[in-house]
Scaffold this motif. Structure first.
Motif, short mmCIF file in Angstrom:
data_model
loop_
_atom_site.label_atom_id
_atom_site.label_comp_id
_atom_site.label_asym_id
_atom_site.label_seq_id
_atom_site.Cartn_x
_atom_site.Cartn_y
_atom_site.Cartn_z
N GLN A 481 0.85 -1.20 0.00
CA GLN A 481 0.00 0.00 0.00
C GLN A 481 0.88 1.24 0.00
O GLN A 481 1.63 1.48 0.94
CB GLN A 481 -0.91 0.01 1.23
N THR A 482 0.78 2.04 -1.07
CA THR A 482 1.60 3.23 -1.20
C THR A 482 0.73 4.48 -1.17
O THR A 482 -0.44 4.44 -1.55
CB THR A 482 2.41 3.22 -2.52
N ALA A 483 1.33 5.58 -0.72
CA ALA A 483 0.62 6.86 -0.74
C ALA A 483 0.66 7.49 -2.12
O ALA A 483 -0.16 8.32 -2.47
CB ALA A 483 1.24 7.81 0.29
N LYS A 484 1.62 7.06 -2.92
CA LYS A 484 1.84 7.69 -4.22
C LYS A 484 0.94 7.13 -5.30
O LYS A 484 0.27 7.85 -6.03
CB LYS A 484 3.30 7.54 -4.63
N ASP A 485 0.89 5.79 -5.42
CA ASP A 485 0.20 5.16 -6.54
C ASP A 485 -0.81 4.10 -6.14
O ASP A 485 -1.21 3.28 -6.95
CB ASP A 485 1.23 4.51 -7.49
N GLY A 486 -1.21 4.08 -4.87
CA GLY A 486 -2.19 3.09 -4.46
C GLY A 486 -1.53 1.76 -4.11
O GLY A 486 -0.51 1.72 -3.44
N ILE A 487 -2.10 0.67 -4.61
CA ILE A 487 -1.61 -0.66 -4.26
C ILE A 487 -0.77 -1.24 -5.39
O ILE A 487 -1.19 -1.26 -6.55
CB ILE A 487 -2.80 -1.60 -3.94
N TRP A 488 0.44 -1.71 -5.04
CA TRP A 488 1.29 -2.48 -5.95
C TRP A 488 1.24 -3.93 -5.53
O TRP A 488 1.13 -4.24 -4.34
CB TRP A 488 2.74 -1.98 -5.90
N THR A 489 1.36 -4.85 -6.49
CA THR A 489 1.28 -6.26 -6.16
C THR A 489 2.37 -7.06 -6.86
O THR A 489 2.84 -6.69 -7.95
CB THR A 489 -0.08 -6.86 -6.55
N LYS A 490 2.76 -8.19 -6.23
CA LYS A 490 3.68 -9.17 -6.82
C LYS A 490 3.26 -10.55 -6.35
O LYS A 490 2.66 -10.71 -5.27
CB LYS A 490 5.13 -8.91 -6.40
N VAL A 491 3.61 -11.56 -7.14
CA VAL A 491 3.34 -12.94 -6.77
C VAL A 491 4.63 -13.58 -6.29
O VAL A 491 5.68 -13.46 -6.93
CB VAL A 491 2.74 -13.72 -7.94
N LEU A 492 4.53 -14.29 -5.15
CA LEU A 492 5.67 -14.97 -4.53
C LEU A 492 5.41 -16.46 -4.52
O LEU A 492 4.29 -16.90 -4.23
CB LEU A 492 5.84 -14.47 -3.09
N GLU A 493 6.42 -17.27 -4.85
CA GLU A 493 6.30 -18.72 -4.77
C GLU A 493 6.92 -19.19 -3.46
O GLU A 493 8.14 -19.10 -3.29
CB GLU A 493 7.01 -19.38 -5.97
N HIS A 494 6.06 -19.69 -2.53
CA HIS A 494 6.52 -20.18 -1.26
C HIS A 494 6.69 -21.70 -1.33
O HIS A 494 5.71 -22.43 -1.51
CB HIS A 494 5.53 -19.81 -0.16
N LEU A 495 7.92 -22.16 -1.15
CA LEU A 495 8.22 -23.60 -1.29
C LEU A 495 7.92 -24.35 0.01
O LEU A 495 7.97 -23.79 1.08
CB LEU A 495 9.69 -23.78 -1.66
#
Length: 495
Positions: A481-495
């Motif tokens: 959650q950013t104040a500049k551009d809203g929400i950024w997202t990434k996908v993580l692979e949890h082994l």
């Protein structure tokens, strides 16, 4: 005793992961139908009539709604702060003993202050538009009134780079003797800078407004002057940064009443690509309650051209949309009401990104709900507020929470967003990094089925570390959650 041993080859492991993902996607599809109504709570001082008008998610993740309370004809503004369970944390009453004051809209400014707009009037005098500046503890800092000798109303507010802009309707400044839509620009101290009107010879108004990417403004409401036929249409008004009209467009059915109550920007990533509005279409003149009518939900591009136009047909007398918000998966949630033979029910609708209904629910029997506003929290929970009239004539504010809203990984994932996550894949922990100027406030972790796993609060940092020891294996979604551009997202692979 025989024992069967399963040996997992790389192909087996791949199939197992694909099966896990498929199962979760099926759960997501099912959860779009099985979303939960968490609670409905009522609020109001004893012996007073109370009507909630707007709701916000506060920086501390608690909830605030603003309401009108009425005691012996005197109207005041009532602020209520609750936690996510709906428990009251504090209440504050704002009002002038010599005037009645009624809120319509509230925002949190970049200075972390509440900016409340609405109406103010005294005795037999005509109402003026009202703007209040209040700190986050509920203390009034200043207030201003705007208008002339006639009736003037403010219904919406947005913050600009150098102050605020208010939308509403004015009779004082009308050019043709009936109400016009009204746009008022003020500086950060509430001092009026300019005022513009939009309308023709008949009744025209503004119920909501939004900023446009070019620095101008988009207004919505209803117009009789420019409607197709004898009754009003929903309309959009586009202006430049100085409030000069660039275009207006109408939406509706000829010789039927069509209204737009709420306007919301549609974002693709962090950029505004268009707008949606909701209201009612094909209803009858001067019969806002008992008349038939269908929920209207429209998406337009930046020039007001219709991208899709959706109608939810009433099974009883009437369904009307009052507020709409875009969700994290690019779909939408609409709060409104529907009339049955015995009740005016709270009616909630969830749609996909194309405006097609994926879930709906109704709440209430033998009562009358009047929902006004909707807010969406970082975890996807939706809060809607309004007023609730009981058979004995009492009127209370209500807040209803709906949770379990599924997220969509395909819609969330944006490969060009400036987030670094490492290691990835990982088995024990992950470090998330971002540009310092993004001003990140929190990092949220979700599983593939859209369930919130953790929230990490961030302050003046460019990274966060999350321990994954107790987290499920498989794909996870990281939301920043950013104040500049809203929400950024990434996908993580949890082994």
């Amino acid at each position: 005793m025989l024992r069967t041993e399963i040996v997992y080859s790389p192909q087996n492991i791949l199939m197992k992961k694909l099966t896990q993902i498929l199962c979760c996607l099926l759960v997501m599809a099912h959860s779009a139908i099985a979303q939960s109504h968490s609670y409905t709570r009522t609020y109001g001082p004893s012996g007073m009539q109370c009507e909630a008008k707007e709701v916000l998610i506060l920086p501390d993740a608690n909830i605030l709604f603003v309401a009108t309370i009425t005691n012996s004809g005197q109207e005041d503004i009532w602020l209520v702060k609750t936690n996510t369970k709906g428990d009251t944390l504090w209440t504050k009453t704002l009002g002038n003993p010599l005037r009645s004051e009624r809120p319509e809209s509230v925002i949190i400014s970049s200075a972390n202050q509440l900016m409340i707009t609405g109406n103010s009037y005294s005795g037999a005098g005509n109402p003026d538009a009202l703007l209040m500046c209040v700190d986050l503890s509920g203390k009034l800092l200043w207030e201003k009134n705007y208008g002339g000798a006639g009736e003037d109303f403010a219904t919406a507010i947005k913050e600009t780079a150098d102050g605020f802009v208010l939308g509403g309707a004015t009779l004082s400044s009308s050019t043709a003797g009936d109400f016009d839509a009204w746009l008022v620009k003020v500086n950060s101290s509430g001092v009026e800078q300019w005022s513009k009107t939009f309308g023709g010879p008949e009744y025209d108004d503004c119920w909501d407004l939004e900023l446009t990417p070019d620095g101008g403004f988009m207004l919505t409401g209803g117009t009789y002057s420019f409607a197709s036929g004898m009754y009003d249409d929903a309309w959009l008004i586009k202006t430049d940064a100085a409030g000069v009209l660039l275009w207006r467009k109408c939406y509706g059915v000829a010789d039927k009443v069509d209204w737009a109550w709420n306007l919301h920007p549609v974002k693709s990533g962090s950029a505004i690509s268009g707008y949606v509005f909701t209201g009612v279409r094909e209803t009858a003149e001067n019969m806002p309650d008992a008349a038939y009518g269908n929920m209207h939900f429209v998406k337009v591009d930046l020039d007001g051209n219709v991208l899709w136009d959706k109608t939810i047909i009433a099974t009883g007398y009437r369904i009307e949309g009052m507020d709409v918000k875009q969700l994290a998966d690019s779909g939408f949630m609409i709060s409104g009401y529907q009339f049955t033979t015995s009740a005016r029910q709270l009616y909630m609708v969830r749609t996909d990104a194309n405006g097609s209904k994926t879930w709906d629910t109704s709440v209430g029997n033998d009562v009358a709900y009047n929902p006004r506003a909707l807010a969406v929290a970082a975890d996807g929970s939706c809060y809607t507020v309004g007023s609730l009239a009981s058979p004995d004539g009492s009127r209370y504010s209500f807040m209803a929470k709906f949770s379990g809203l599924p997220l969509s990984i395909s819609a969330q994932y944006q490969s060009n967003q400036p987030i670094s996550i490492h290691p990835n894949p990982t088995s024990g922990y992950v470090v998330i990094s971002w540009p310092q100027e993004a001003k990140v406030s929190s990092v949220m972790l979700y599983d593939i089925c859209g369930r919130l796993l953790s929230i990490t609060e961030v302050s003046n940092s460019a990274s966060a570390t999350i321990n994954l020891d107790d987290m499920p294996t498989g794909p996870l979604v990281i939301k920043v959650q950013t104040a500049k551009d809203g929400i950024w997202t990434k996908v993580l692979e949890h082994l």
